[in-house]
Design an enzyme around this catalytic site. Structure first.
Site, PDB file in Angstrom:
ATOM      1  N   GLU A 148       0.861  -1.133   0.045  1.00 31.53           N
ATOM      2  CA  GLU A 148       0.128   0.020  -0.058  1.00 31.53           C
ATOM      3  C   GLU A 148       0.899   1.164   0.129  1.00 31.53           C
ATOM      4  O   GLU A 148       0.517   2.197  -0.751  1.00 31.53           O
ATOM      5  CB  GLU A 148      -0.789  -0.136   1.194  1.00 31.53           C
ATOM      6  CG  GLU A 148      -2.096  -1.152   1.199  1.00 31.53           C
ATOM      7  CD  GLU A 148      -1.605  -2.549   1.506  1.00 31.53           C
ATOM      8  OE1 GLU A 148      -2.123  -3.471   1.184  1.00 31.53           O
ATOM      9  OE2 GLU A 148      -0.348  -2.376   2.195  1.00 31.53           O
ATOM     10  N   PRO A 193      10.602 -14.848   3.237  1.00 31.35           N
ATOM     11  CA  PRO A 193       9.460 -14.948   3.979  1.00 31.35           C
ATOM     12  C   PRO A 193       8.578 -13.618   4.349  1.00 31.35           C
ATOM     13  O   PRO A 193       9.454 -12.515   4.424  1.00 31.35           O
ATOM     14  CB  PRO A 193       9.843 -15.619   5.346  1.00 31.35           C
ATOM     15  CG  PRO A 193      11.278 -15.045   5.367  1.00 31.35           C
ATOM     16  CD  PRO A 193      11.846 -15.148   4.085  1.00 31.35           C
ATOM     17  N   GLU A 253      13.809  -4.989   0.148  1.00 35.45           N
ATOM     18  CA  GLU A 253      14.518  -5.399  -1.212  1.00 35.45           C
ATOM     19  C   GLU A 253      14.060  -6.490  -2.082  1.00 35.45           C
ATOM     20  O   GLU A 253      14.572  -6.375  -3.222  1.00 35.45           O
ATOM     21  CB  GLU A 253      16.095  -6.011  -0.488  1.00 35.45           C
ATOM     22  CG  GLU A 253      17.199  -5.953  -1.667  1.00 35.45           C
ATOM     23  CD  GLU A 253      18.432  -6.429  -0.637  1.00 35.45           C
ATOM     24  OE1 GLU A 253      19.593  -6.079  -1.569  1.00 35.45           O
ATOM     25  OE2 GLU A 253      18.447  -7.132   0.058  1.00 35.45           O
TER      26      GLU A 253
END
Length: 427
Positions: A54, A266, A310
């Site tokens: 978002e 993750p 990243e």
């Protein structure tokens, strides 16, 4: 309020234990800095983006709003720590950053006293009832940007219990800038007046082509220990129950594609250690991305991303990407991030949060939905062994992004028009 306070304190303790700064307690209770209330700039804009995806959508809207209102005072709030870090990195036009106050009175009321916004701008699905109600009491206009109504939300909003709740939530919205015709139609069916609803396009698709330069690609690959002929499967935003599937897929593919390597990212960094344990349990060797020194990555080694902000860039190194939260019932995550690099993307059946994106990518032949491990192996294999197919997908991605350019400007200009009308009325 007393009944909910234990839940608030439990939430606060959990967040603080996970590394969130102690000052966040002031944000969660709406005790923002007192001097914010004395800042003279106008208009005052409060932009809320829950997390990383978002924030990416909001960043270009904020930049355009700044060009429309050079003297505006802009606050950006998030919910997650990674969202906060991404906001500080990407949104250069904001004057202040904070965590969203807990949506429990009197916290939103205290926050409104300190911020006094002319507009509260919420991204995608962030409908916080008490916050919106207090904003209205302070005379703010409320705008939904890049609005989306997921399958689950739409179904819930039509139940006997959900109808009055969503009717109350949606009545606060002055302007709903929706990402697709489907989302707009759903909003209209839920009772929002048509004059408040507009389809402006998908802000997440209104991004410059994110392809990395060949020089940067080479530098990143070298840092990760990847050779030029290595194929890279990136599994991004994964949850518990998904990494083990991706590891089994890798074990099945690797003997036939000895130059294939795997990177697991993750969704929540606090799971890095448990993901590394899963890798070891598969008789593979986990390698933290933060500890990469350029040592060649061997076939029995798996990269585990343990850095913030990243992943979106690293998708540019992928041969094929899988986006998690979709093999398990979590609703999926941003399947468009790989597409910005022209990378084919795989996702599971649970993609409710990104249903219009999924349908679009399936229609265009750039996205591939897999139901289980077997289909994941088969589809990944088809893409990994066919460079012509991957080149076609990269070209199609460029055409798709070109069709959605301008969505952020349309959002910002619609907000600017609403604000100018509001400010003129107040004066």
């Amino acid at each position: 309020m007393g009944l909910l306070l234990p839940g608030f304190f439990a939430y606060a303790v959990r967040r603080l234990r996970s590394g969130t700064r102690l000052n966040a307690l002031y944000d969660w209770t709406g005790r923002y800095p007192k001097d914010w209330a004395t800042v003279p700039q106008a208009p005052r804009l409060w932009v809320h983006a829950v997390s990383v995806g978002e924030v990416v959508a909001a960043s270009s809207v904020v930049a355009t709003l700044r060009s429309c209102f050079p003297k505006a005072w802009i606050l950006v709030t998030t919910v997650t720590e990674t969202g906060m870090q991404t906001a500080r990195q990407r949104i250069r036009d904001a004057d202040a950053f904070a965590f969203l106050p807990f949506d429990l009175l009197p916290f939103p009321r205290w926050a409104m006293h300190r911020v006094r916004p002319h507009a509260l701008i919420l991204t995608e699905t962030e409908l916080w009832g008490n916050l919106m109600h207090e904003a209205k009491k302070h005379g703010a206009r409320i705008v939904l940007v890049n609005g989306r109504i997921s399958d689950a939300t739409f179904a819930k909003a039509q139940t006997s219990l959900g109808q009055p709740v969503y009717r109350w939530l949606l009545c606060h919205l002055d302007l709903c800038l929706m990402r697709s015709e489907l989302d707009a139609e759903r909003l209209l069916k839920l009772g929002v007046p048509s004059e408040r609803v507009r389809v402006v396009g998908d802000v997440k698709l209104d991004q410059p082509q994110a392809k990395l330069s060949e020089g940067l690609k080479a530098a990143l690959r070298s840092e990760l220990g990847l050779f030029s002929d290595h194929l890279l499967l990136i599994a991004g935003s994964t949850h518990e129950g998904e990494e083990v599937v991706l590891l089994r897929v890798y074990r099945q593919l690797q003997p036939y594609l000895p130059n294939l390597r795997l990177l697991l990212a993750p969704r929540h960094l606090e799971r890095v250690e448990s993901v590394m344990a899963m890798v070891r349990a598969m008789d593979l060797v986990p390698v933290r991305r933060s500890l990469c020194t350029g040592k060649p990555l061997r076939s029995n080694e798996v990269l585990v991303l343990d850095t913030v902000g990243e992943l979106a860039k690293l998708y540019g190194l992928a041969t094929v990407a899988f986006v998690g939260g979709s093999l398990i019932p979590r609703g999926g995550h941003n399947i468009m991030e790989p597409v910005l690099h022209g990378v084919p993307v795989l996702f599971g059946p649970h993609i409710d949060n990104f249903r219009p994106h999924a349908d679009l990518l399936l229609k265009e032949g750039m996205g591939f939905q897999v139901r289980d491990e077997t289909e994941l192996v088969q589809t990944a294999w088809k893409l990994l062994v066919s460079e012509p197919l991957r080149r076609t997908i990269a070209w199609q991605a460029e055409q798709l992004l070109a069709r959605h350019r301008g969505a952020a400007k349309r959002c910002a200009h619609a907000i600017a028009t609403l604000l100018q009308q509001s400010l003129a009325t107040q004066s």
